[in-house]
Motif scaffolding. Structure first.
Motif, short mmCIF file in Angstrom:
data_model
loop_
_atom_site.label_atom_id
_atom_site.label_comp_id
_atom_site.label_asym_id
_atom_site.label_seq_id
_atom_site.Cartn_x
_atom_site.Cartn_y
_atom_site.Cartn_z
N ARG A 87 7.96 12.45 -19.46
CA ARG A 87 9.28 12.63 -20.06
C ARG A 87 9.38 11.93 -21.42
NH1 ARG A 87 14.98 12.73 -17.10
NH2 ARG A 87 16.20 13.04 -18.97
N ALA A 88 8.80 10.74 -21.54
CA ALA A 88 8.84 10.02 -22.81
C ALA A 88 8.04 10.76 -23.87
CB ALA A 88 8.32 8.60 -22.62
N ARG A 89 6.91 11.36 -23.46
CA ARG A 89 6.10 12.10 -24.43
C ARG A 89 6.88 13.28 -24.97
NH1 ARG A 89 0.82 15.31 -22.67
NH2 ARG A 89 2.47 16.44 -21.62
N ALA A 90 7.63 13.97 -24.10
CA ALA A 90 8.42 15.11 -24.55
C ALA A 90 9.58 14.64 -25.44
CB ALA A 90 8.96 15.88 -23.35
N ALA A 91 10.15 13.49 -25.14
CA ALA A 91 11.29 13.00 -25.93
C ALA A 91 10.86 12.51 -27.31
CB ALA A 91 11.99 11.87 -25.17
N PHE A 92 9.67 11.94 -27.42
CA PHE A 92 9.22 11.39 -28.69
C PHE A 92 8.36 12.35 -29.52
CE2 PHE A 92 9.72 7.27 -26.31
CZ PHE A 92 10.88 6.93 -26.95
N SER A 93 8.14 13.54 -29.02
CA SER A 93 7.33 14.49 -29.77
C SER A 93 8.14 15.05 -30.93
CB SER A 93 6.84 15.62 -28.87
OG SER A 93 7.94 16.37 -28.41
N ALA A 94 7.45 15.56 -31.93
CA ALA A 94 8.12 16.11 -33.12
C ALA A 94 8.80 17.43 -32.77
CB ALA A 94 7.10 16.32 -34.22
N LEU A 103 0.82 -1.21 0.00
CA LEU A 103 0.00 0.00 0.00
C LEU A 103 0.86 1.26 0.00
CD1 LEU A 103 -2.91 -0.93 2.42
CD2 LEU A 103 -3.00 -0.67 -0.05
N LEU A 104 2.02 1.19 0.60
CA LEU A 104 2.92 2.35 0.59
C LEU A 104 3.71 2.44 -0.70
CD1 LEU A 104 4.26 2.15 4.24
CD2 LEU A 104 2.54 3.70 3.34
N LEU A 105 4.01 1.33 -1.31
CA LEU A 105 4.80 1.31 -2.53
C LEU A 105 3.98 1.65 -3.78
CD1 LEU A 105 7.65 0.68 -3.59
CD2 LEU A 105 6.90 -1.66 -3.94
N LEU A 106 2.71 1.37 -3.77
CA LEU A 106 1.86 1.59 -4.93
C LEU A 106 1.83 3.05 -5.38
CD1 LEU A 106 0.00 0.15 -6.92
CD2 LEU A 106 -1.88 0.68 -5.38
N PRO A 107 1.62 4.04 -4.49
CA PRO A 107 1.64 5.44 -4.96
C PRO A 107 2.99 5.86 -5.53
CG PRO A 107 0.67 5.31 -2.78
CD PRO A 107 1.22 3.96 -3.09
N VAL A 108 4.07 5.35 -4.99
CA VAL A 108 5.39 5.69 -5.50
C VAL A 108 5.56 5.16 -6.93
CG1 VAL A 108 7.87 5.32 -5.17
CG2 VAL A 108 6.40 5.79 -3.20
N VAL A 109 5.11 3.94 -7.17
CA VAL A 109 5.21 3.35 -8.51
C VAL A 109 4.34 4.13 -9.50
CG1 VAL A 109 4.68 1.29 -9.86
CG2 VAL A 109 5.84 1.08 -7.66
N VAL A 110 3.15 4.52 -9.08
CA VAL A 110 2.26 5.28 -9.96
C VAL A 110 2.88 6.64 -10.29
CG1 VAL A 110 0.03 6.44 -10.07
CG2 VAL A 110 0.17 4.10 -9.23
N LEU A 111 3.47 7.30 -9.29
CA LEU A 111 4.10 8.59 -9.53
C LEU A 111 5.28 8.46 -10.49
CD1 LEU A 111 4.34 11.62 -8.74
CD2 LEU A 111 5.95 10.88 -6.99
N LEU A 112 6.10 7.44 -10.32
CA LEU A 112 7.22 7.23 -11.23
C LEU A 112 6.74 6.93 -12.65
CD1 LEU A 112 9.68 5.19 -8.99
CD2 LEU A 112 9.89 7.56 -9.74
N TYR A 163 7.65 9.21 -15.88
CA TYR A 163 8.27 8.59 -17.06
C TYR A 163 7.43 8.86 -18.31
CZ TYR A 163 10.00 5.14 -20.32
OH TYR A 163 10.50 4.52 -21.43
N GLY A 164 6.12 8.77 -18.18
CA GLY A 164 5.25 9.03 -19.33
C GLY A 164 5.36 10.46 -19.83
#
Length: 85
Positions: free
Chosen positions: A44-51, A28-37, A41-42
């Protein structure tokens, strides 16, 4: 003999309650951390793969100026500009 029976009955383990997992609170404590990461990541990846946006400007030709006047070009050259990457 009846005292022994009641003593043994009092030591009986109550198995009607379901056992809780020892991993419940860490998960229960690890789940919010994983969601935030994952969200970071999403983003940052969107900015990296944008035109890449390219700005297009208009060029113009002005009258040549004498070399001693302000705004006169110091060096005039012709050729190509090629990016290394």
């Amino acid at each position: 003999m009846t005292d022994l029976k009641t003593d043994l009955a009092s030591l009986r383990i109550d198995d009607t309650r379901p056992a809780r997992s020892p991993w419940r609170w860490p998960l229960l404590l690890l789940l919010p951390v994983v969601v935030l990461l994952a969200v970071l990541y999403g983003l940052r990846a969107r900015a990296a793969f944008s035109a890449v946006e390219v700005e297009i400007g208009q060029t113009g030709v002005s009258a040549p100026q004498a070399p001693g006047q302000p705004g006169a070009p110091v060096l005039t050259a012709s050729g190509y500009v090629i990016a290394r990457r």
